[in-house]
Design a protein around this motif. Sequence first.
Motif, PDB file in Angstrom:
ATOM      1  N   ALA A 174       7.727 -14.141  36.922  1.00  0.00           N
ATOM      2  CA  ALA A 174       7.699 -15.466  37.522  1.00  0.00           C
ATOM      3  C   ALA A 174       6.521 -16.215  36.934  1.00  0.00           C
ATOM      4  O   ALA A 174       5.403 -15.701  36.882  1.00  0.00           O
ATOM      5  N   SER A 175       6.784 -17.426  36.500  1.00  0.00           N
ATOM      6  CA  SER A 175       5.728 -18.195  35.864  1.00  0.00           C
ATOM      7  C   SER A 175       6.095 -19.666  35.993  1.00  0.00           C
ATOM      8  O   SER A 175       7.141 -20.085  35.498  1.00  0.00           O
ATOM      9  N   GLY A 176       5.266 -20.424  36.666  1.00  0.00           N
ATOM     10  CA  GLY A 176       5.571 -21.830  36.900  1.00  0.00           C
ATOM     11  C   GLY A 176       6.878 -21.956  37.666  1.00  0.00           C
ATOM     12  O   GLY A 176       7.142 -21.186  38.578  1.00  0.00           O
ATOM     13  N   PRO A 177       7.768 -22.874  37.284  1.00  0.00           N
ATOM     14  CA  PRO A 177       9.039 -22.995  37.992  1.00  0.00           C
ATOM     15  C   PRO A 177      10.125 -22.095  37.402  1.00  0.00           C
ATOM     16  O   PRO A 177      11.282 -22.244  37.734  1.00  0.00           O
ATOM     17  N   TYR A 178       9.738 -21.192  36.507  1.00  0.00           N
ATOM     18  CA  TYR A 178      10.735 -20.392  35.795  1.00  0.00           C
ATOM     19  C   TYR A 178      10.615 -18.917  36.116  1.00  0.00           C
ATOM     20  O   TYR A 178       9.569 -18.417  36.501  1.00  0.00           O
ATOM     21  N   ILE A 179      11.750 -18.237  35.901  1.00  0.00           N
ATOM     22  CA  ILE A 179      11.737 -16.773  35.889  1.00  0.00           C
ATOM     23  C   ILE A 179      12.238 -16.354  34.531  1.00  0.00           C
ATOM     24  O   ILE A 179      13.323 -16.748  34.106  1.00  0.00           O
TER      25      ILE A 179
ATOM     26  N   GLN B 135       0.218  -8.134  42.162  1.00  0.00           N
ATOM     27  CA  GLN B 135       1.572  -8.688  42.085  1.00  0.00           C
ATOM     28  C   GLN B 135       2.085  -8.728  40.653  1.00  0.00           C
ATOM     29  O   GLN B 135       3.282  -8.813  40.423  1.00  0.00           O
ATOM     30  N   CYS B 136       1.158  -8.721  39.694  1.00  0.00           N
ATOM     31  CA  CYS B 136       1.563  -8.840  38.299  1.00  0.00           C
ATOM     32  C   CYS B 136       1.591  -7.485  37.598  1.00  0.00           C
ATOM     33  O   CYS B 136       1.460  -7.405  36.379  1.00  0.00           O
ATOM     34  N   MET B 137       1.679  -6.406  38.366  1.00  0.00           N
ATOM     35  CA  MET B 137       1.742  -5.071  37.769  1.00  0.00           C
ATOM     36  C   MET B 137       2.934  -4.351  38.368  1.00  0.00           C
ATOM     37  O   MET B 137       3.209  -4.491  39.561  1.00  0.00           O
ATOM     38  N   THR B 138       3.602  -3.580  37.567  1.00  0.00           N
ATOM     39  CA  THR B 138       4.667  -2.757  38.131  1.00  0.00           C
ATOM     40  C   THR B 138       4.885  -1.539  37.242  1.00  0.00           C
ATOM     41  O   THR B 138       4.498  -1.526  36.072  1.00  0.00           O
ATOM     42  N   LEU B 139       5.471  -0.505  37.831  1.00  0.00           N
ATOM     43  CA  LEU B 139       5.750   0.729  37.109  1.00  0.00           C
ATOM     44  C   LEU B 139       7.263   0.915  37.127  1.00  0.00           C
ATOM     45  O   LEU B 139       7.874   0.862  38.191  1.00  0.00           O
ATOM     46  N   SER B 140       7.845   1.111  35.967  1.00  0.00           N
ATOM     47  CA  SER B 140       9.301   1.214  35.948  1.00  0.00           C
ATOM     48  C   SER B 140       9.782   1.967  34.725  1.00  0.00           C
ATOM     49  O   SER B 140       9.139   1.971  33.674  1.00  0.00           O
TER      50      SER B 140
ATOM     51  N   GLU C   1       4.028  -6.287  23.490  1.00  0.00           N
ATOM     52  CA  GLU C   1       3.331  -7.451  24.034  1.00  0.00           C
ATOM     53  C   GLU C   1       4.215  -8.664  23.836  1.00  0.00           C
ATOM     54  O   GLU C   1       4.789  -8.840  22.766  1.00  0.00           O
ATOM     55  N   HIS C   2       4.363  -9.473  24.863  1.00  0.00           N
ATOM     56  CA  HIS C   2       5.121 -10.707  24.732  1.00  0.00           C
ATOM     57  C   HIS C   2       4.255 -11.833  25.257  1.00  0.00           C
ATOM     58  O   HIS C   2       3.607 -11.675  26.295  1.00  0.00           O
ATOM     59  N   THR C   3       4.286 -12.953  24.575  1.00  0.00           N
ATOM     60  CA  THR C   3       3.506 -14.095  25.045  1.00  0.00           C
ATOM     61  C   THR C   3       4.264 -14.778  26.177  1.00  0.00           C
ATOM     62  O   THR C   3       5.481 -14.925  26.109  1.00  0.00           O
ATOM     63  N   ILE C   4       3.541 -15.155  27.222  1.00  0.00           N
ATOM     64  CA  ILE C   4       4.131 -15.914  28.322  1.00  0.00           C
ATOM     65  C   ILE C   4       3.549 -17.320  28.232  1.00  0.00           C
ATOM     66  O   ILE C   4       2.358 -17.490  27.936  1.00  0.00           O
ATOM     67  N   ILE C   5       4.376 -18.314  28.528  1.00  0.00           N
ATOM     68  CA  ILE C   5       3.936 -19.690  28.312  1.00  0.00           C
ATOM     69  C   ILE C   5       3.006 -20.168  29.417  1.00  0.00           C
ATOM     70  O   ILE C   5       2.004 -20.808  29.166  1.00  0.00           O
ATOM     71  N   ASP C   6       3.340 -19.842  30.657  1.00  0.00           N
ATOM     72  CA  ASP C   6       2.518 -20.311  31.768  1.00  0.00           C
ATOM     73  C   ASP C   6       1.913 -19.108  32.500  1.00  0.00           C
ATOM     74  O   ASP C   6       2.245 -17.966  32.209  1.00  0.00           O
ATOM     75  N   LEU C   7       1.045 -19.393  33.450  1.00  0.00           N
ATOM     76  CA  LEU C   7       0.412 -18.308  34.197  1.00  0.00           C
ATOM     77  C   LEU C   7       1.465 -17.531  34.988  1.00  0.00           C
ATOM     78  O   LEU C   7       2.256 -18.124  35.707  1.00  0.00           O
ATOM     79  N   PRO C   8       1.465 -16.196  34.878  1.00  0.00           N
ATOM     80  CA  PRO C   8       2.422 -15.422  35.660  1.00  0.00           C
ATOM     81  C   PRO C   8       1.966 -15.294  37.120  1.00  0.00           C
ATOM     82  O   PRO C   8       0.770 -15.220  37.396  1.00  0.00           O
ATOM     83  N   THR C   9       2.932 -15.292  38.028  1.00  0.00           N
ATOM     84  CA  THR C   9       2.573 -15.112  39.439  1.00  0.00           C
ATOM     85  C   THR C   9       3.171 -13.835  40.012  1.00  0.00           C
ATOM     86  O   THR C   9       2.833 -13.439  41.110  1.00  0.00           O
TER      87      THR C   9
ATOM     88  N   LYS D 242       7.086   3.276  32.460  1.00  0.00           N
ATOM     89  CA  LYS D 242       6.132   2.432  31.759  1.00  0.00           C
ATOM     90  C   LYS D 242       5.354   1.588  32.765  1.00  0.00           C
ATOM     91  O   LYS D 242       5.836   1.320  33.868  1.00  0.00           O
ATOM     92  N   LEU D 243       4.189   1.192  32.336  1.00  0.00           N
ATOM     93  CA  LEU D 243       3.373   0.296  33.138  1.00  0.00           C
ATOM     94  C   LEU D 243       3.545  -1.109  32.567  1.00  0.00           C
ATOM     95  O   LEU D 243       3.303  -1.336  31.381  1.00  0.00           O
ATOM     96  N   ILE D 244       4.009  -2.019  33.403  1.00  0.00           N
ATOM     97  CA  ILE D 244       4.257  -3.379  32.943  1.00  0.00           C
ATOM     98  C   ILE D 244       3.237  -4.291  33.614  1.00  0.00           C
ATOM     99  O   ILE D 244       3.123  -4.308  34.848  1.00  0.00           O
ATOM    100  N   ILE D 245       2.489  -5.000  32.808  1.00  0.00           N
ATOM    101  CA  ILE D 245       1.433  -5.852  33.340  1.00  0.00           C
ATOM    102  C   ILE D 245       1.602  -7.250  32.771  1.00  0.00           C
ATOM    103  O   ILE D 245       1.738  -7.428  31.559  1.00  0.00           O
ATOM    104  N   ALA D 246       1.621  -8.243  33.661  1.00  0.00           N
ATOM    105  CA  ALA D 246       1.568  -9.620  33.197  1.00  0.00           C
ATOM    106  C   ALA D 246       0.099 -10.011  33.199  1.00  0.00           C
ATOM    107  O   ALA D 246      -0.537 -10.078  34.260  1.00  0.00           O
ATOM    108  N   ASP D 247      -0.427 -10.215  32.015  1.00  0.00           N
ATOM    109  CA  ASP D 247      -1.853 -10.482  31.858  1.00  0.00           C
ATOM    110  C   ASP D 247      -2.066 -11.990  31.878  1.00  0.00           C
ATOM    111  O   ASP D 247      -1.383 -12.729  31.175  1.00  0.00           O
TER     112      ASP D 247
END
Lengths: 190, 586
Positions: free
Chosen positions: B99-104, B31-36, B71-79, B45-50
């Motif tokens: 998507a991460s916590g209650p935020y997008i 769910q945390c990987m996409t190609l676009s 690379e971008h830092t995400i504050i909460d765990l990505p879903t 590109k391959l986009i991965i939320a690590d």
Amino acid sequence: MGFFDTLAQWLGVKKREVNVLVVGLDNSGKTTIINHFKPHDSKNHDIVPTVGFNVERFTSKALAFTAFDMSGQGRYRNLWEHYYRECHGVIFVIDSSDKLRMVVAKDELDLLLQHSDLKNRRIPILFFANKMDLRESVSSVKCSSLMGLDQIRDKPWHICASNAVTGEGLSEGVDWLTDQIKDLIESKKK
Amino acid sequence: MPAMDEQPLEANDKWLDAYNDRVASLYTFTQCMTLSDIQADGDYKLIIADLGTGSYDMKLKVYKNTNLMSEHTIIDLPTGVVTFYMDTLEPRTPAIAVASGPYIYVYKNLRPYFKFTLPPLDIHPVEQDLWDQAKMDQVNPLVMRETLENLRMEGSVLTVRSLRMLQLDASDLDPFVQVHKASALKRQTVITCLGTLKKSLADDDAISCLVLGTENKAIYILDPEAFTVLATMELPSVPVFLSVNGLFDVEYRIVTSCRNGCVYTLKRGASEGVVKHCIELKSQPVGMERINKNIYVGTMDQMLHCFTAKGKKLWTVKMPSTIMTLEAIDFKPKGFKAVAVALANRQVQLYKEKYLVDVIHTEDVVTGLRFGRFAREEGTMVMTTKSGSLFVKILKRSAKFEERDLAAGPPSAQNVKLNVPKKTKLFVDQTLRERENAVSMHRTFQRDLYLLRLNVAREYAKALDNSMNPISSDPTEPLKLSAQIQGIGPTFKLTVNLQNTSLTQASSNLFITFEFDDRLYSFRKKFIQVPMLVPGLNYIFDTFIDCQNDKGVSDNVKVFVLKQGKSVPLITGVISMPVAETVIMS
């Protein structure tokens, strides 16, 4: 060939005609390479992805080339094999900055070498490790090892790094190809 | 190059090993990987939320070809990560939504662009009241905790702050309240899954809405331009996987599998919490994909199920190992559609319909799987593994998937329906008759059975009386007789074997004689005197028989064993004589 043609050739006025096949993956720079050899006034300024194939003519120091500039897109790659029979040489263009698809290029090269129309012929293959100017590009030596070129034993081959936009390295490669094809034709005559 | 030698050939002839990075240290899921094509240059590109370590160091990584581009830092765990077109501007660059916590978090041109927060939920009035009192220091933290605990026991859903307070030791309560009492109390939910839905056009680069599933059992559809909630749908359980198709303005279907083990189908206008179809699974889903109109669900009990859009089960296949993740494969140049199943036994299996068409062996257990266009290559499979490696495989141009089943299983003939003929009138009549006269039919059968048994018993008694059987029934003379005919005629040899079957008692004064038709046969010895028979030994007597007739007729011959002074034979053997060959020399 008529008497006058032979005479003209002997005198060096008319050059011998040979066919070369230009293949390689899409976006590797085949059309741009061919474009570089065209006379200045007929050059294309914007190169678009080739559909099917283009036939272009250009001359080197001793030969008149008819280049079949094949489309590299996946859906057109099955056209390549129809031109294997009548070609005197192959130019294989590699995008040296596309590391991911190096295996695809290798796979296509293997298919080409295994094809019945080329398998038992000693036709020369010229590799252009194109886009050498890009930061991500690999050297021509690395390129030849990734492509497994050292495994080709029954055909003469040569790799040179090139930059099709500026024309760097292109004439060196074509000079080699010219010599190879000339040698081949000479040896056939004997 | 990886250890390709141990892989079977069939795995190699379809996929090219394009790229391996064993030290990518990616902790991510499908769910945390996409190609676009996020730069609109035809280079996908391959986009991965690590997920980083699982608690910190979460990153949004973008791979261009084999290089890590940004690379971008995400504050909460990505879903979940998706890309979507949010405007009609040229060049057509899609935005990335994480998507991460209650935020997008929305990124455009690889720069943070917008942060959407889910609408806050209602807070229990008592809880609100408690914190309001705490603000003015009117309540003892211990009393407050007890009240909150009671609220929780009653089944009310509390805010994260109150839940955290319930976990604390008594000594930590006061500082906790002091720190937090000033800020406003908010109850927020968490996004569990993320999808996209085209708004009004079906083009590849048409504007899409975001579809989110949340922890408070709801699905929201967001407007891509204004980021307002366009539609809300209630579910009986927490959604885990989403599959969306259709157009928001026209008609759409959202298939979602939930934590209660059910798959629900939601339609446009189903905002009143009306769930149209429900598929109840026997186990928890671990992946869900839609291909054409069928829903493929992998469950925790190692099963892959296929359902129609209406929820009818089509088939179930048992996997050789635990399913890690599912991914739909839609390879348009060849019109090849399949579902890829990553298994815990380090395989990725491709199922076309219910047939296993390919197996990819991997070095490690695959946890994230995406198939699509990467860089300039259309048939690319991107895999991330448990140990954090990244593998990229490219489908060969010459690859052909045969529709035959690779796995050994029941032959396909078993699935062919037999052409059972319709019930004829005769059959129906018979059935009716049997149903009506069952009692009398049973009685008739029983009577016939008794008669048969009686006849058998009578015949047996008669045979015993006449000593017509080759084993003596007389207890004083236990004898066994066997006789063979040898030769092809016209002269035969008749051999009689006689055995005393008693253990101790010898028999004496016995004779052998024969009964035959004297127009047919002539016996050279018609009478044989038997010596005393020692128990257990086999005695052999023989005589020659000449056949008198050459017409090809034969008859039975009886062998009697007699005892002196008795008129009834002890035993009788009946030999059926073969037809005699005609004499050649005569």
